[in-house]
Design an enzyme around this catalytic site. Structure first.
Site, PDB file in Angstrom:
ATOM      1  N   LYS A  22       0.831  -1.209   0.000  1.00  0.00           N
ATOM      2  CA  LYS A  22       0.000   0.000   0.000  1.00  0.00           C
ATOM      3  C   LYS A  22       0.861   1.253   0.000  1.00  0.00           C
ATOM      4  O   LYS A  22       0.645   2.162  -0.811  1.00  0.00           O
ATOM      5  CB  LYS A  22      -0.917   0.005   1.234  1.00  0.00           C
ATOM      6  CG  LYS A  22      -1.604   1.350   1.458  1.00  0.00           C
ATOM      7  CD  LYS A  22      -2.483   1.354   2.676  1.00  0.00           C
ATOM      8  CE  LYS A  22      -1.822   1.811   3.939  1.00  0.00           C
ATOM      9  NZ  LYS A  22      -1.662   3.260   4.110  1.00  0.00           N
ATOM     10  N   ASN A  23       1.810   1.313   0.919  1.00  0.00           N
ATOM     11  CA  ASN A  23       2.531   2.580   1.072  1.00  0.00           C
ATOM     12  C   ASN A  23       3.536   2.840  -0.050  1.00  0.00           C
ATOM     13  O   ASN A  23       3.997   3.967  -0.214  1.00  0.00           O
ATOM     14  CB  ASN A  23       3.171   2.674   2.456  1.00  0.00           C
ATOM     15  CG  ASN A  23       2.102   2.860   3.531  1.00  0.00           C
ATOM     16  OD1 ASN A  23       0.969   3.244   3.222  1.00  0.00           O
ATOM     17  ND2 ASN A  23       2.436   2.570   4.774  1.00  0.00           N
ATOM     18  N   CYS A 117      -5.603   8.317   8.239  1.00  0.00           N
ATOM     19  CA  CYS A 117      -5.832   7.791   9.584  1.00  0.00           C
ATOM     20  C   CYS A 117      -5.493   8.830  10.636  1.00  0.00           C
ATOM     21  O   CYS A 117      -4.515   9.564  10.511  1.00  0.00           O
ATOM     22  CB  CYS A 117      -4.981   6.546   9.809  1.00  0.00           C
ATOM     23  SG  CYS A 117      -5.666   5.099   9.011  1.00  0.00           S
ATOM     24  N   ARG A 122      -0.333  14.967  12.654  1.00  0.00           N
ATOM     25  CA  ARG A 122       0.514  14.427  11.584  1.00  0.00           C
ATOM     26  C   ARG A 122       1.090  15.598  10.806  1.00  0.00           C
ATOM     27  O   ARG A 122       0.609  15.951   9.730  1.00  0.00           O
ATOM     28  CB  ARG A 122      -0.296  13.470  10.699  1.00  0.00           C
ATOM     29  CG  ARG A 122      -0.792  12.266  11.485  1.00  0.00           C
ATOM     30  CD  ARG A 122      -1.433  11.219  10.624  1.00  0.00           C
ATOM     31  NE  ARG A 122      -0.490  10.480   9.801  1.00  0.00           N
ATOM     32  CZ  ARG A 122      -0.827   9.451   9.025  1.00  0.00           C
ATOM     33  NH1 ARG A 122      -2.074   9.052   8.971  1.00  0.00           N
ATOM     34  NH2 ARG A 122       0.077   8.839   8.289  1.00  0.00           N
ATOM     35  N   ASP A 305       3.334   0.137  11.964  1.00  0.00           N
ATOM     36  CA  ASP A 305       2.068  -0.301  11.356  1.00  0.00           C
ATOM     37  C   ASP A 305       1.694  -1.729  11.751  1.00  0.00           C
ATOM     38  O   ASP A 305       0.628  -2.224  11.361  1.00  0.00           O
ATOM     39  CB  ASP A 305       2.137  -0.156   9.827  1.00  0.00           C
ATOM     40  CG  ASP A 305       2.272   1.306   9.420  1.00  0.00           C
ATOM     41  OD1 ASP A 305       1.912   2.179  10.229  1.00  0.00           O
ATOM     42  OD2 ASP A 305       2.748   1.580   8.304  1.00  0.00           O
ATOM     43  N   ARG A 397      -9.393   0.301   3.328  1.00  0.00           N
ATOM     44  CA  ARG A 397      -8.416   1.232   2.755  1.00  0.00           C
ATOM     45  C   ARG A 397      -7.075   0.588   2.508  1.00  0.00           C
ATOM     46  O   ARG A 397      -6.330   1.029   1.636  1.00  0.00           O
ATOM     47  CB  ARG A 397      -8.228   2.432   3.695  1.00  0.00           C
ATOM     48  CG  ARG A 397      -9.355   3.419   3.534  1.00  0.00           C
ATOM     49  CD  ARG A 397      -9.314   4.531   4.512  1.00  0.00           C
ATOM     50  NE  ARG A 397      -7.973   5.034   4.685  1.00  0.00           N
ATOM     51  CZ  ARG A 397      -7.675   6.016   5.516  1.00  0.00           C
ATOM     52  NH1 ARG A 397      -8.615   6.579   6.225  1.00  0.00           N
ATOM     53  NH2 ARG A 397      -6.447   6.434   5.629  1.00  0.00           N
TER      54      ARG A 397
HETATM   55  N1  EPU Z   1       6.782  14.005  11.080  1.00  0.00           N
HETATM   56  C1  EPU Z   1       7.038  15.313  11.415  1.00  0.00           C
HETATM   57  N2  EPU Z   1       7.051  16.229  10.400  1.00  0.00           N
HETATM   58  C2  EPU Z   1       6.825  15.900   9.108  1.00  0.00           C
HETATM   59  C3  EPU Z   1       6.563  14.573   8.784  1.00  0.00           C
HETATM   60  C4  EPU Z   1       6.549  13.629   9.806  1.00  0.00           C
HETATM   61  O1  EPU Z   1       7.253  15.656  12.574  1.00  0.00           O
HETATM   62  O2  EPU Z   1       6.867  16.785   8.252  1.00  0.00           O
HETATM   63  C5  EPU Z   1       6.786  13.005  12.161  1.00  0.00           C
HETATM   64  C6  EPU Z   1       5.418  12.357  12.340  1.00  0.00           C
HETATM   65  O3  EPU Z   1       4.610  13.109  13.198  1.00  0.00           O
HETATM   66  C7  EPU Z   1       5.792  11.004  12.893  1.00  0.00           C
HETATM   67  C8  EPU Z   1       7.130  10.685  12.218  1.00  0.00           C
HETATM   68  O4  EPU Z   1       7.630  11.944  11.763  1.00  0.00           O
HETATM   69  O5  EPU Z   1       5.989  11.121  14.272  1.00  0.00           O
HETATM   70  C9  EPU Z   1       7.083   9.720  11.063  1.00  0.00           C
HETATM   71  O6  EPU Z   1       6.145  10.166  10.092  1.00  0.00           O
HETATM   72  P1  EPU Z   1       6.259   9.802   8.542  1.00  0.00           P
HETATM   73  O7  EPU Z   1       6.316  11.077   7.790  1.00  0.00           O
HETATM   74  O8  EPU Z   1       7.348   8.812   8.345  1.00  0.00           O
HETATM   75  O9  EPU Z   1       4.857   9.138   8.279  1.00  0.00           O
HETATM   76  P2  EPU Z   1       3.976   9.270   6.978  1.00  0.00           P
HETATM   77  O10 EPU Z   1       4.857   9.345   5.779  1.00  0.00           O
HETATM   78  O11 EPU Z   1       2.920  10.289   7.144  1.00  0.00           O
HETATM   79  C10 EPU Z   1       3.957   6.715   6.452  1.00  0.00           C
HETATM   80  C11 EPU Z   1       2.904   5.675   6.274  1.00  0.00           C
HETATM   81  C12 EPU Z   1       2.303   5.312   7.626  1.00  0.00           C
HETATM   82  C13 EPU Z   1       3.401   4.833   8.563  1.00  0.00           C
HETATM   83  C14 EPU Z   1       4.505   5.894   8.656  1.00  0.00           C
HETATM   84  C15 EPU Z   1       5.706   5.442   9.471  1.00  0.00           C
HETATM   85  C16 EPU Z   1       2.100   6.262   4.085  1.00  0.00           C
HETATM   86  C17 EPU Z   1       0.992   6.775   3.265  1.00  0.00           C
HETATM   87  N3  EPU Z   1       1.875   6.184   5.382  1.00  0.00           N
HETATM   88  O12 EPU Z   1       3.283   7.853   6.991  1.00  0.00           O
HETATM   89  O13 EPU Z   1       1.442   4.229   7.357  1.00  0.00           O
HETATM   90  O14 EPU Z   1       2.866   4.621   9.852  1.00  0.00           O
HETATM   91  O15 EPU Z   1       4.976   6.229   7.329  1.00  0.00           O
HETATM   92  O16 EPU Z   1       6.267   4.305   8.907  1.00  0.00           O
HETATM   93  O17 EPU Z   1       3.140   5.880   3.576  1.00  0.00           O
HETATM   94  C18 EPU Z   1      -0.422   2.823   7.666  1.00  0.00           C
HETATM   95  O18 EPU Z   1      -0.095   2.238   6.635  1.00  0.00           O
HETATM   96  O19 EPU Z   1      -1.303   2.387   8.451  1.00  0.00           O
HETATM   97  C19 EPU Z   1       0.253   4.083   8.013  1.00  0.00           C
HETATM   98  C20 EPU Z   1      -0.233   4.927   8.879  1.00  0.00           C
END
Ligand code: EPU
Length: 420
Positions: A22-23, A117, A122, A305, A397
């Site tokens: 998915k990701n 989610c 976020r 996850d 999803r």
């Molecule tokens: N963060 C910041 N600032 C930013 C971006 C992130 O402080 O600009 C923090 C977040 O608050 C969090 C950490 O950095 O504490 C990691 O966030 P990340 O950006 O890595 O998460 P994401 O890219 O929004 C993806 C996956 C998530 C998964 C996370 C961590 C996608 C669409 N989503 O989210 O997947 O939990 O990486 O591996 O790729 C899921 O599949 O259920 C899911 C939530």
């Protein structure tokens, strides 16, 4: 309302085929807009997040056609309008990749702030920091992320936190930037590598994906590419945990076992027997499950996850385990739902103390997000009697045919409609 109804206590056995990640898919769909050409994505999972994004791509002018359930042809030659403010954008978190890709290709992007989610704040400050460092002007107004740049110029960007989203988004914006961009403290997740590989297949020059330093040399033009998405390590992990909680014997097929290392190691520590082959992992439970301590980390650490599903497994294992969530500030919301099944879990800040050895009992529950939903289903498989999991839209999803796949392994589970 739709529910998953599970009658617990059935031992899972057999083989389950794992779909595309998915990701990775949700990054690669927007990435396909980077070239003014036709690309083909294979092994796309057939899930709601993919459908929402395909809808968004279509609305910005791409022509998308499924040639079979898992293969999508994306013709992005018609993409002119860097304005994306549709309902579908708000449904999935990954819509923020449209900012990077449209900014890179057109020098501007206006994209509605995405939903996704909800487990605490976020932020996207690291995405914004990266775009600004490349020379873009970013405003967040009226629910939109508005990005403009006369010209993007490569530079060094050090991420304050390791972020999958920021790493991929900056990579997308930097493909056409003049000169070299270096992302330091980059995320190393397999889907970051997969997205870089897809972009390189389109003619980008990205090196170092999979390490914490990614170097992107800007190019003038990209072309379409045909690309097969990697298998979903989280889907595979969810089935291994489901197998373990029922004392079952299950092989997850079509996976990259290396991506499963942290998960396989933890399950072994809990007394599961793991056999690894070229493209499969087989799990069985020769004795009693033992509890363990788990800390979620960025790749190659234990993935956040799978944290909710693992908490459920700790509930039935012998002993007490502590699960520490280091990625998301508020990812234990599902514990209140889990308590309806009789678990003994105490959340203290970012840690949950899980008392094991519990016989869970079926109850009516509601998914609070995607992985929470998967965890409740896993709990239902082990619980005595009937469990209902509501809010299945979250589960749809991210999991293709969860009900069917579990039923094929011997679970007693079905999708039911229950009047309010
Ligand atoms: N963060 C910041 N600032 C930013 C971006 C992130 O402080 O600009 C923090 C977040 O608050 C969090 C950490 O950095 O504490 C990691 O966030 P990340 O950006 O890595 O998460 P994401 O890219 O929004 C993806 C996956 C998530 C998964 C996370 C961590 C996608 C669409 N989503 O989210 O997947 O939990 O990486 O591996 O790729 C899921 O599949 O259920 C899911 C939530």
């Amino acid at each position: 309302m739709e529910y998953f109804e599970i009658i617990g206590g059935k031992r899972l056995s057999g083989e389950v085929y794992i779909n595309g990640a998915k990701n990775a898919a949700v990054a690669m769909l927007p990435a396909a807009l980077a070239a003014n050409d036709v690309s083909v994505l294979e092994n796309l999972p057939y899930i709601e997040d993919v459908h929402s994004l395909v809808d968004s791509l279509t609305k910005v002018g791409a022509k998308c056609e499924f040639t079979d359930r898992h293969t999508l042809v994306i013709d992005s030659r018609g993409v002119r309008d860097p304005l994306a403010h549709y309902e579908s954008i708000k449904k999935t978190r990954a819509s923020y990749y449209l900012v990077g890709v449209l900014l890179g290709r057109f020098g501007k992007a206006e994209v509605a702030i995405p939903g996704g989610c909800n487990f605490g704040s976020r932020p996207i400050d690291q995405h914004v920091k990266g775009f600004e460092a490349l020379g873009a002007n970013i405003k967040i107004e009226h629910g939109m992320i508005i990005a403009h740049a006369q010209k993007l110029v490569g530079t060094n960007i050090y991420l304050d936190v390791v972020s999958v989203g920021a790493t991929i988004n900056i990579m997308l914006a930097a493909i056409y930037a003049e000169g070299t961009t270096v992302i330091e403290n980059a995320a190393k997740e397999p889907h970051v590598v997969d997205t870089a590989n897809f972009l390189n297949a389109m003619g980008a020059q990205i090196k170092g994906a999979g390490t914490d330093m990614i170097r992107i040399v800007g190019v003038k033009r990209l072309h379409g590419a045909e690309y097969m998405i990697i298998p979903d390590q989280i889907e595979a992990g969810t089935y291994l945990i489901a197998a373990a909680i029922t004392g079952g014997e299950v092989t997850v097929r079509n996976i990259i076992p290396k991506h499963m290392d942290s998960i396989s190691a933890k399950l072994q520590e809990m007394n599961c027997k793991i056999d690894v082959g070229d493209d499969f992992v087989k799990l069985c439970v020769p004795g009693k499950l033992q509890s363990a301590n788990i800390k979620t980390m960025t790749y190659p650490g234990f993935p956040t996850d799978l944290q909710p599903q693992m908490t459920v497994l700790l509930c039935v294992a012998e002993g007490t385990g502590i699960i520490t969530e280091t990625i998301w500030e508020n990812r234990f919301q599902y514990v209140n739902e889990l308590k309806r099944l009789g678990c003994h879990v105490t959340v203290e800040g970012r840690a949950a103390v899980v008392e094991g050895g519990i016989q869970l009992t079926g109850a009516e529950t509601y998914a609070t997000d995607l992985r929470a939903g998967a965890a409740l289903v896993v709990a239902g498989l082990a619980a005595k009697g009937r469990t209902l999991v509501g809010n299945v839209k979250y589960i749809d999803r991210g999991y293709e045919e969860l009900v069917q796949k579990l039923a094929n392994l011997g679970a007693q589970i079905r999708r039911v409609e229950i009047e309010e």
